[in-house]
Scaffold this motif. Structure first.
Motif, PDB file in Angstrom:
ATOM      1  N   LEU A  41       6.010  28.849  13.907  1.00 45.49           N
ATOM      2  CA  LEU A  41       5.396  29.679  14.792  1.00 45.49           C
ATOM      3  C   LEU A  41       3.977  30.239  14.121  1.00 45.49           C
ATOM      4  O   LEU A  41       2.886  30.118  14.576  1.00 45.49           O
ATOM      5  CB  LEU A  41       6.157  30.720  15.578  1.00 45.49           C
ATOM      6  CG  LEU A  41       5.733  31.450  16.854  1.00 45.49           C
ATOM      7  CD1 LEU A  41       4.811  30.512  17.869  1.00 45.49           C
ATOM      8  CD2 LEU A  41       6.371  32.445  17.135  1.00 45.49           C
ATOM      9  N   SER A  42       4.206  31.129  13.246  1.00 47.32           N
ATOM     10  CA  SER A  42       3.335  31.559  12.474  1.00 47.32           C
ATOM     11  C   SER A  42       3.649  32.288  11.050  1.00 47.32           C
ATOM     12  O   SER A  42       5.062  32.537  10.905  1.00 47.32           O
ATOM     13  CB  SER A  42       2.637  32.719  13.404  1.00 47.32           C
ATOM     14  OG  SER A  42       1.761  33.570  12.633  1.00 47.32           O
ATOM     15  N   PHE A 101       5.085  38.671  17.895  1.00 46.91           N
ATOM     16  CA  PHE A 101       4.657  37.337  18.670  1.00 46.91           C
ATOM     17  C   PHE A 101       5.795  37.248  19.914  1.00 46.91           C
ATOM     18  O   PHE A 101       6.008  36.191  20.217  1.00 46.91           O
ATOM     19  CB  PHE A 101       4.975  36.247  17.677  1.00 46.91           C
ATOM     20  CG  PHE A 101       3.808  36.062  16.963  1.00 46.91           C
ATOM     21  CD1 PHE A 101       2.504  35.316  17.140  1.00 46.91           C
ATOM     22  CD2 PHE A 101       3.641  36.632  15.508  1.00 46.91           C
ATOM     23  CE1 PHE A 101       1.423  35.044  16.322  1.00 46.91           C
ATOM     24  CE2 PHE A 101       2.440  36.527  14.823  1.00 46.91           C
ATOM     25  CZ  PHE A 101       1.485  35.779  14.944  1.00 46.91           C
ATOM     26  N   ARG A 130       5.853  37.297  23.569  1.00 46.06           N
ATOM     27  CA  ARG A 130       4.865  36.944  24.748  1.00 46.06           C
ATOM     28  C   ARG A 130       5.087  37.950  25.806  1.00 46.06           C
ATOM     29  O   ARG A 130       4.298  38.526  26.714  1.00 46.06           O
ATOM     30  CB  ARG A 130       4.735  35.587  24.975  1.00 46.06           C
ATOM     31  CG  ARG A 130       4.332  34.581  24.211  1.00 46.06           C
ATOM     32  CD  ARG A 130       4.370  33.059  24.660  1.00 46.06           C
ATOM     33  NE  ARG A 130       5.794  32.873  24.542  1.00 46.06           N
ATOM     34  CZ  ARG A 130       6.160  31.654  24.889  1.00 46.06           C
ATOM     35  NH1 ARG A 130       5.119  30.623  25.550  1.00 46.06           N
ATOM     36  NH2 ARG A 130       7.534  31.322  25.192  1.00 46.06           N
ATOM     37  N   ASP A 139      -3.333  32.030  15.121  1.00 48.12           N
ATOM     38  CA  ASP A 139      -1.995  31.939  15.631  1.00 48.12           C
ATOM     39  C   ASP A 139      -1.762  32.764  16.972  1.00 48.12           C
ATOM     40  O   ASP A 139      -1.110  32.547  17.570  1.00 48.12           O
ATOM     41  CB  ASP A 139      -1.056  32.545  14.631  1.00 48.12           C
ATOM     42  CG  ASP A 139      -0.843  31.721  13.267  1.00 48.12           C
ATOM     43  OD1 ASP A 139      -1.065  30.610  13.489  1.00 48.12           O
ATOM     44  OD2 ASP A 139      -0.524  32.009  12.300  1.00 48.12           O
ATOM     45  N   ARG A 177      -0.504  31.460  20.511  1.00 43.15           N
ATOM     46  CA  ARG A 177       0.521  31.914  21.014  1.00 43.15           C
ATOM     47  C   ARG A 177       0.315  32.627  22.450  1.00 43.15           C
ATOM     48  O   ARG A 177       0.977  32.240  23.400  1.00 43.15           O
ATOM     49  CB  ARG A 177       1.191  33.026  20.284  1.00 43.15           C
ATOM     50  CG  ARG A 177       2.351  33.846  20.636  1.00 43.15           C
ATOM     51  CD  ARG A 177       3.524  33.000  20.675  1.00 43.15           C
ATOM     52  NE  ARG A 177       4.758  33.533  21.042  1.00 43.15           N
ATOM     53  CZ  ARG A 177       6.001  33.006  21.157  1.00 43.15           C
ATOM     54  NH1 ARG A 177       5.970  31.534  21.321  1.00 43.15           N
ATOM     55  NH2 ARG A 177       7.185  33.506  21.456  1.00 43.15           N
ATOM     56  N   SER A 200       3.805  23.712  17.153  1.00 44.39           N
ATOM     57  CA  SER A 200       3.867  24.988  17.581  1.00 44.39           C
ATOM     58  C   SER A 200       3.527  25.188  19.086  1.00 44.39           C
ATOM     59  O   SER A 200       4.339  25.735  19.761  1.00 44.39           O
ATOM     60  CB  SER A 200       3.261  25.938  16.555  1.00 44.39           C
ATOM     61  OG  SER A 200       3.409  27.432  17.137  1.00 44.39           O
ATOM     62  N   GLN A 217       6.033  26.070  22.193  1.00 44.69           N
ATOM     63  CA  GLN A 217       5.807  27.362  22.860  1.00 44.69           C
ATOM     64  C   GLN A 217       5.748  26.921  24.331  1.00 44.69           C
ATOM     65  O   GLN A 217       6.069  27.478  25.266  1.00 44.69           O
ATOM     66  CB  GLN A 217       4.509  27.890  22.315  1.00 44.69           C
ATOM     67  CG  GLN A 217       4.626  28.618  21.205  1.00 44.69           C
ATOM     68  CD  GLN A 217       3.643  29.357  20.530  1.00 44.69           C
ATOM     69  OE1 GLN A 217       2.790  30.037  21.285  1.00 44.69           O
ATOM     70  NE2 GLN A 217       3.064  28.765  19.413  1.00 44.69           N
TER      71      GLN A 217
END
Length: 692
Positions: free
Chosen positions: A353-354, A402, A404, A452, A456, A542, A546
């Motif tokens: 993801l990061s 991260f 959301r 990133d 995201r 990624s 997501q």
């Protein structure tokens, strides 16, 4: 005797002279006999006086007009006068209590019984003061006596012994469930912490410890303190700790006075107790034992009740109130520093993801947002390094999580805070500008962080292919990474495809029978441009993950509502296996990415009604506290959390499925509930200096 001399009838001037003479005599002898060269005598004298006055006798020092004019208040009955002998060995420790007492000096015409403030415990004395009236902070014994001394007051109250027993049982349970060095550390520190500072101790536990179990991919900081929530025992460690804290807090206000059941706090407490009863009864009806029904079903709501009681006790916990904001700010700053170190060493939650994804649990960013928005426009704000570090710790922790759902909730609640506190728009604008500049510098300076964050954010609104929606398609952290594929590819993320397969080039597989290994079908040449990089980056993968996670949450709302309509009045029961079509297919119980739908399916229609009313009452009280100019930073931070939590509950069943969120929600709702109708904010701000 000295006590008789103090009580001798006569003018007020004569009484003051006697008290002044006795005070000067004790102070002089104490300095002569108990110099710093005899620390053992000072400690022995301190213990003698502490034992002599432990029977509840009044032995109160009061502050005169200057530091040299020490006065001794009424000593009580003649038996108490024997403590004056040991006072010769401990005057040096009692000087600070004499100078810092909140009592009022005796004036002419005022009896000695009116000297001590009725709200101040007369037996909570500072026994660590030095010969000049300053606390002796250089010795370890001074720190220990200063920290543990107030427990002597707690143990002599009706619930004091119960809190000490609960602390001993908590320590034993920690040693049993966490048989390691970290378990020994927790057992030696946490029970004493919640005994000394019941509310702040529990808050520090739920802020620092993360409710994320290690899976081989998560970094050490991502799972820090998980043993407190996800231990090997059937009961999480946080439950006996919270119970110990509740008993320690109740020991300071029991028996309760002026109880108003129709107040905001009483309504919230009644709703939480109703949830406990409903979950337990539902488990008994579906064949569970009493222990299983309470532990598996009602435990989150029990933690909610315990958090509520602690939050409602804040008004009488003076030490907790004074240390609350400072310790929470220090804890968030420590977590931010730890995140910087973890990023540098590569100990992140999931690098797919990061490389900056450190904190996976959504509770921490919600706490960080509440702490940051709670300080906006605070009258005690100062442009010093402490306040500035605390101002940027919250936004940066939110960024490194991260999460959301918390991002969106922070934006929505931030707008509400600005509207409700518009009268303080100038200092709020200054603080937001400063925090925004620091965050922008960090995002732009860190390599790849801006990309990133953008990816995201875009992934929150993107959707994946139809096959992903049909299968749930939610990405679970720690699962096996899928191979890089184009965003338009219909291949499932869980079934990796080779670049030469038809799925990799976007062609559907034929409906005929698959060829046997003996007659392989040669791959057709691909018309797509070749990938020049020998090591494909994880960013396209990624984005697909997501988008699949977003689709999984949306799918759960649709499928979950269909199951609710099919079981409208009874639900499916708390022990029902996972229902078909829901995203978390590996779950052993019903799990829906929505708090209200999950409670409806498990416990029937009464559960979501109770949860909704609870959140609504807490939210309305929170908005009232945000508008109230008398609210301090602690109350405003709790109010912000009460507004953020319901938005997060709509994306996952945090309240009924975790152990961390119920405690936090109960603490915040209790603080907001007890603050309604009080002017405690003015008193708290007056100690912080005031001003804009």
């Amino acid at each position: 005797m000295i006590g008789e001399l103090v009580r001798t009838p006569g003018g007020a001037r004569g009484k003051r002279r006697v008290r002044t003479a006795v005070g000067i005599l004790l102070k002089t002898v104490g300095r002569r006999c108990l110099g710093r060269n005899f620390p053992w005598r000072r400690q022995a004298g301190c213990l003698i006086l502490f034992a002599a006055t432990a029977g509840g006798r009044r032995f109160n020092y009061d502050n005169a007009r200057n530091r040299c004019d020490l006065r001794i208040a009424t000593l009580g009955r003649p038996v108490t006068a024997t403590a004056t002998g040991s006072a010769l060995y401990s005057t040096v420790f009692m000087a600070k209590a004499a100078m810092g007492s909140r009592g009022t000096a005796a004036e002419p015409g005022i009896g000695a019984a009116d000297i001590s403030s009725p709200r101040q415990p007369v037996d909570r004395l500072d026994i660590t003061a030095g010969p000049e009236g300053v606390a002796d902070r250089s010795s370890v014994s001074g720190w220990l006596l200063r920290a543990v001394g107030p427990l002597n007051v707690t143990v002599r109250r009706p619930l004091g012994w119960a809190s000490f027993v609960a602390a001993a049982m908590s320590a034993a349970y920690i040693l049993w469930t966490v048989p390691s060095a970290i378990g020994v550390f927790f057992a030696a520190t946490l029970p004493l912490l919640v005994l000394r500072l019941p509310l702040v101790g529990v808050v520090l536990v739920v802020v620092l410890a993360q409710e994320v179990a290690p899976n081989g991919r998560f970094g050490m900081l991502t799972t820090f303190g998980y043993q407190l929530f996800l231990g090997s025992g059937k009961i999480p460690v946080v439950l006996p700790l919270a119970l110990t804290a509740v008993l320690a807090a109740a020991a300071q206000w029991w028996p309760p006075r002026n109880v108003r059941l129709r107040s905001t706090g009483g309504v919230l407490l009644g709703l939480a107790v109703a949830l406990v009863a409903l979950a337990a009864v539902s488990g008994l009806i579906h064949g569970q034992s009493v222990f299983s029904a309470v532990n598996q079903n009602a435990r989150p709501f029990v933690l909610l009740v315990l958090g509520l009681v602690l939050g409602l006790s804040l008004r009488v916990l003076g030490d907790d109130l004074r240390r609350f904001a400072v310790l929470v700010g220090a804890a968030l700053t420590a977590l931010l520093i730890g995140a910087a170190v973890a990023i540098r060493l590569g100990y992140v939650a999931d690098d797919r993801l990061s490389d900056y994804f450190v904190y996976y649990d959504s509770a921490l960013p919600a706490i960080a947002v509440a702490a940051f928005l709670g300080t906006l426009g605070d009258r005690g704000w100062r442009w010093d390094w402490r306040h500035m570090v605390a101002a940027v710790a919250g936004p940066l922790l939110l960024l490194f999580s991260f999460r959301r759902s918390v991002w969106l909730a922070a934006v929505a609640v931030g707008v509400v805070v600005l509207v409700l506190r518009w009268a303080r728009w100038k200092p709020i604008l200054k603080q937001l500008t400063f925090a925004g500049l620091v965050v922008a510098v960090v995002v732009l300076a860190a390599p790849g962080l801006a990309a990133d964050v953008g990816l995201r954010s875009v992934g929150s609104f993107g959707t994946s292919s139809a096959d992903d929606v049909a299968t749930g398609g939610a990405w679970v952290a720690g699962s096996t990474p899928s191979s890089p594929a184009r965003p338009s590819s219909p291949a499932r993320p869980s079934s990796p495809a080779t670049p030469s397969s038809p799925a990799a080039v976007g062609r559907p597989s034929p409906t005929k029978s698959a060829p046997t290994p003996a007659q392989p079908v040669p791959p057709k040449p691909s018309t797509a441009a070749p990938r020049p990089s020998p090591k494909p980056p994880a960013r396209p993968d990624s984005a697909e993950l997501q988008a699949a996670s977003t689709d999984g949450h949306i799918s759960d709302l649709q499928v979950g509502w269909d199951h609710v309509r099919a079981n409208m009045w009874t639900g499916v029961g708390p022990q029902s296996p996972q229902l078909p079509g829901l995203t978390a297919s590996a779950s052993t119980r019903v799990y829906v990415h929505n708090e209200l739908l999950q409670n409806w399916l498990r416990y029937g229609p009464a559960a979501p009604v109770l949860v909704f009313v609870f959140l609504a009452v807490a939210g309305l009280a929170a908005m009232a506290r945000l508008r109230d100019p008398r609210s301090d930073v602690v109350v405003r931070g709790a109010a912000v959390f009460c507004l953020i939590a319901p938005l997060c509950f709509m994306t996952a069943p945090f309240l009924s499925e975790t152990n961390r969120w119920p405690v936090l929600m109960g603490l915040a709702a209790g603080i907001v509930g007890q603050a309604v109708g009080t002017s405690r904010g003015d008193d708290a701000r007056s100690t912080s200096g005031g001003g804009e």
